[in-house]
Design a protein around this motif. Sequence first.
Motif, short mmCIF file in Angstrom:
data_model
loop_
_atom_site.label_atom_id
_atom_site.label_comp_id
_atom_site.label_asym_id
_atom_site.label_seq_id
_atom_site.Cartn_x
_atom_site.Cartn_y
_atom_site.Cartn_z
N ILE A 21 0.84 -1.20 0.00
CA ILE A 21 0.00 0.00 0.00
C ILE A 21 0.87 1.25 0.00
N ALA A 22 0.32 2.31 -0.57
CA ALA A 22 0.84 3.67 -0.39
C ALA A 22 -0.16 4.40 0.47
N GLU A 23 0.32 5.10 1.48
CA GLU A 23 -0.57 5.66 2.50
C GLU A 23 -0.15 7.08 2.85
N ILE A 24 -1.15 7.94 3.08
CA ILE A 24 -0.87 9.33 3.45
C ILE A 24 -2.09 9.89 4.18
N GLY A 25 -1.83 10.79 5.13
CA GLY A 25 -2.92 11.53 5.76
C GLY A 25 -3.46 10.89 7.01
N ARG A 26 -4.32 11.65 7.70
CA ARG A 26 -4.98 11.20 8.92
C ARG A 26 -6.45 11.58 8.84
N GLY A 27 -7.29 10.72 9.41
CA GLY A 27 -8.72 10.97 9.40
C GLY A 27 -9.47 9.72 8.96
N PRO A 28 -10.73 9.87 8.57
CA PRO A 28 -11.51 8.72 8.08
C PRO A 28 -10.81 8.09 6.87
N LEU A 29 -10.91 6.77 6.77
CA LEU A 29 -10.18 6.04 5.74
C LEU A 29 -10.89 6.12 4.39
N VAL A 30 -10.12 6.46 3.35
CA VAL A 30 -10.55 6.38 1.97
C VAL A 30 -9.62 5.39 1.27
N LEU A 31 -10.20 4.37 0.69
CA LEU A 31 -9.44 3.30 0.04
C LEU A 31 -9.59 3.43 -1.46
N ARG A 55 -9.95 -3.97 7.56
CA ARG A 55 -9.80 -4.42 8.96
C ARG A 55 -8.33 -4.44 9.37
N ALA A 56 -7.46 -4.89 8.45
CA ALA A 56 -6.04 -4.95 8.77
C ALA A 56 -5.44 -3.56 9.00
N LEU A 57 -6.05 -2.55 8.42
CA LEU A 57 -5.61 -1.18 8.63
C LEU A 57 -6.13 -0.61 9.95
N GLY A 58 -6.86 -1.43 10.69
CA GLY A 58 -7.36 -1.02 11.99
C GLY A 58 -8.61 -0.18 11.95
N GLU A 59 -9.32 -0.22 10.83
CA GLU A 59 -10.51 0.60 10.67
C GLU A 59 -11.77 -0.27 10.66
N ARG A 60 -12.86 0.32 11.11
CA ARG A 60 -14.15 -0.38 11.09
C ARG A 60 -14.76 -0.36 9.71
N ASP A 61 -14.59 0.77 9.00
CA ASP A 61 -15.14 0.88 7.65
C ASP A 61 -14.33 1.90 6.86
N ALA A 62 -14.68 2.05 5.60
CA ALA A 62 -13.94 2.97 4.73
C ALA A 62 -14.84 3.44 3.61
N VAL A 63 -14.50 4.59 3.05
CA VAL A 63 -15.04 4.99 1.76
C VAL A 63 -14.21 4.30 0.70
N ILE A 64 -14.85 3.60 -0.22
CA ILE A 64 -14.14 2.95 -1.32
C ILE A 64 -14.32 3.78 -2.58
N VAL A 65 -13.19 4.06 -3.23
CA VAL A 65 -13.18 4.72 -4.53
C VAL A 65 -12.48 3.77 -5.48
N GLY A 97 -13.33 -0.57 -9.49
CA GLY A 97 -14.75 -0.23 -9.36
C GLY A 97 -15.62 -1.46 -9.25
N LEU A 98 -15.31 -2.49 -10.03
CA LEU A 98 -16.07 -3.73 -9.91
C LEU A 98 -15.94 -4.31 -8.50
N LEU A 99 -14.73 -4.23 -7.95
CA LEU A 99 -14.55 -4.71 -6.57
C LEU A 99 -15.26 -3.81 -5.58
N GLY A 100 -15.37 -2.52 -5.89
CA GLY A 100 -16.15 -1.63 -5.04
C GLY A 100 -17.61 -2.03 -5.01
N TRP A 101 -18.20 -2.23 -6.19
CA TRP A 101 -19.59 -2.70 -6.26
C TRP A 101 -19.75 -3.99 -5.45
N THR A 102 -18.83 -4.93 -5.67
CA THR A 102 -18.96 -6.25 -5.05
C THR A 102 -18.78 -6.20 -3.54
#
Length: 304
Positions: free
Chosen positions: A31-41, A99-109, A115-120
């Motif tokens: 993964i490449a990761e940046i920022g703090r706050g609610p998770l956007v994947l 879950r492995a990132l320690g979050e309960r949920d995320a916004v998926i983009v 996108g197909l994986l987002g729908w699924t």
Amino acid sequence: MEDTVPEPGSVLIDGPWRHRDVSANGTRLHIAEIGRGPLVLLLHGFPQFWWAWRHQLTALAAAGYRVVAPDLRGYGASDKPPRGYDAFTLSDDVAGLIRALGERDAVIVGHDWGGLLGWTTAIRHPAVVRRLAVLAMPHPLRLRHQIAVDPRGQGAASRYLLGFQLPWRPERGLVTGDAAQVGALLRDWGGVGYPGEEEERRYRAAMRIPGVAHSSLEYHRWIFRSLFRPDGARFANVLRRSLRVDTLQIHGAADRCFLPSTAQGSGRYVSASYSWRLHDGVGHFPHEEIPDVINAELTAWLES
């Protein structure tokens, strides 16, 4: 023609983000990761890797979000196991990563296959998806329908899928001539002026990492071959469930991979708030073709 075979580490491109590996669903994902706050994947598509989201990583982090862009299974610096390229396993990867990132949920983009994986994932794992944004990917059932009823339109646009079903020859085709076919796909599907020199160079090199060509084609082989198998019927049955998360769908009017007429109508599968954005002159890669516009749309939608 490039003689040196790129290593997985070649995709660890420097920037304000940090790179690390995360174990999810029994697979190691880079993964490449940046920022703090609610998770956007941010989930990339074919034939790309995490770097496709470089503009959104920095813009969304500046807007107050923790932003993570993984290499999907089989791509970039992530593991390339011999199997697991079906939508069930891949969506389990996405849910496991959240879950492995320690979050309960995320916004998926998600874009294209992302996108197909987002729908699924939003259907199969609704508890871990807070909101969903899809770029350049119709709802999978809408895509199936349009291929069948519009053979001269979406059917013709999807004919590359047939060529990808052959054993080994498509893999060799993708990497031959310094992965020249990757550049041709980017130009064919993208809008005017896309790709730039750096984009084409990086995506061609990333496809030549050992295992990537085969893994990326296994996605396409599963989605086609499952049409004639029980797992494909099970996939369709799962996707008939109504999507109950707020959804934003962004598409380019000049997309020649997934036609706008195919993408339109995907909202029928969403029972929550649904927004449609169509951009004139934009092809299959809106997040790279018009990054400032897409960043503004995503930020406004996230803050609404």
